[in-house]
Design an enzyme around this catalytic site. Sequence first.
Site, PDB file in Angstrom:
ATOM      1  N   ASP A  96       0.841  -1.196   0.000  1.00 20.50           N
ATOM      2  CA  ASP A  96       0.000   0.000   0.000  1.00 20.50           C
ATOM      3  C   ASP A  96       0.874   1.244   0.000  1.00 20.50           C
ATOM      4  OD1 ASP A  96      -2.366  -1.368   0.126  1.00 20.50           O
ATOM      5  OD2 ASP A  96      -2.912  -0.718   2.153  1.00 20.50           O
ATOM      6  N   LYS A 143      -7.417   1.370  -5.456  1.00 19.22           N
ATOM      7  CA  LYS A 143      -8.653   0.921  -4.823  1.00 19.22           C
ATOM      8  C   LYS A 143      -9.858   1.750  -5.246  1.00 19.22           C
ATOM      9  CE  LYS A 143      -6.651  -0.805  -0.476  1.00 19.22           C
ATOM     10  NZ  LYS A 143      -6.883  -2.248  -0.580  1.00 19.22           N
ATOM     11  N   ARG A 155      -7.148 -19.632   6.179  1.00 17.22           N
ATOM     12  CA  ARG A 155      -7.434 -21.013   6.608  1.00 17.22           C
ATOM     13  C   ARG A 155      -8.859 -21.415   6.218  1.00 17.22           C
ATOM     14  NH1 ARG A 155      -4.136 -24.040   9.750  1.00 17.22           N
ATOM     15  NH2 ARG A 155      -2.555 -23.028  11.030  1.00 17.22           N
ATOM     16  N   SER A 172      -0.734  -0.993   6.037  1.00 20.73           N
ATOM     17  CA  SER A 172      -0.171  -0.058   7.000  1.00 20.73           C
ATOM     18  C   SER A 172       1.131  -0.580   7.596  1.00 20.73           C
ATOM     19  CB  SER A 172      -1.195   0.167   8.114  1.00 20.73           C
ATOM     20  OG  SER A 172      -2.499   0.227   7.561  1.00 20.73           O
TER      21      SER A 172
END
Lengths: 297, 188
Positions: free
Chosen positions: A27, A84, A168, A239
Amino acid sequence: MTTEKTSATPLVKSGLAEMLKGGVIMDVVNAEQAKIAEDAGAVAVMALERVPADIRAQGGVARMSDPDLIDQIIETVSIPVMAKARIGHFVEAQVLESLKVDYIDESEVLSPADYVNHIDKWGFSVPFVCGATNLGEALRRITEGASMIRSKGEAGTGDVSEATKHIRTILGEIRALSAKSDDELFVSAKELQAPYELVKNVAKNGKLPVVLFVAGGVATPADAAMMMQLGADGVFVGSGIFKSGDPVARARAIVKATAAFNDPAVVAEASRGLGEAMVGINVNDLPAPHRLAERGW
Amino acid sequence: MRVGVLALQGDVREHQRILESLGAEAVWVRRKEDLKNLDGLVIPGGESTAISKLIGIFDLMQTLREFVATKPVLGTCAGLILLSDQVEGRLDDQELIGGLDIVSSRNAYGSQANSFEATVQYEDTTEPVAFIRAPKILDTKSAKVLATYQGQPVAVQQNNILAACYHPEITGSTHLHSLLITEIDSRQ
């Protein structure tokens, strides 16, 4: 001699994601950060107006980046540039396509623009990546035309537990699907709210028909290596890099650990002397309405 | 026959699948010692900047250059860039393996909007392939042209090194890999 040329086919769209496998997508909010990411060995950058940790801290509506910033990032780096758009905001997507970004992320990290419909991604020549918390969600996004899936995790927290849960869940559900007989897959398709042919394809191949990355909460080299060992094709780091003490060192270290995810000695080496990781928020301390992963359906 | 696939980043599995379909044993190469006892090597598609960083991080450059100097090697897309002696649009600190005396240009077709599927023409056959943010070959110099697209060279061979601007591995096309295997066979 035949030299017909066909652009924006499903193969061309998912093909770029195939090339990103084993890599880290970072990002970035400006050209300077994009350059740091490229220099560190990122396979692509994701342009957004604020990193998720800031969106979380500052609140308000989070939207597509300013086109000027995206242009500057495209001009600055030679690696693919993703950007985005808000969930359901097909005009932001049109704008990003006109800017010639390489991939659009229809992202729950931004404020949704439509609480019912996602973007019809088939109508675009630019490929899309979308988030998912489980297999049904991933298959619905693929049905809408997504060419790449990322598990959502919980962006802007630095807490990897939700990323773990989502990757998962998706891979576990795929394994369960592969164990089913053909006649059981009709019910699976109903339960997953996804088309039967797609469900059958996933059951037969034991994998999604597109690349599967992990996102949302990856903050350390060991986090990234764990996601790869769990079966991710690659990692998004939001972040975690630019909210840490030493972004240059941390970006390099996460690239290294992602490539050598099976080698604890290399991951150990990559983990040394990185300064402070992003402070982070425990997901359990976040009230449910503030959890981004619950946006999108 | 053991053929390595440089497995630092990129579409490693697709190359592995094609090599195996042609009867070769495919070996993932991540460390220097993985290059021992290999008959050939494939450098896959991916991001050439990321792959060259990782080559540096894992200290593979010297060993790769020694391998490329003598053994059969195939590079596709990012692999072609890494094998080129001269690259336009190379990052200032991007180290190349080199060995193939051509001039290439990174992302020469433009962004993903300009990526496409097409059929390339070999001397005696054609195959469907994908060009994804593909490089171009600006000067083939003394390399032999293996394939053309719209009259332009898009795959070349120079001695033991084969390289293509496109991805045959994405469409499952096998011709280039079989040429690599022929090259390996001719040395055994």
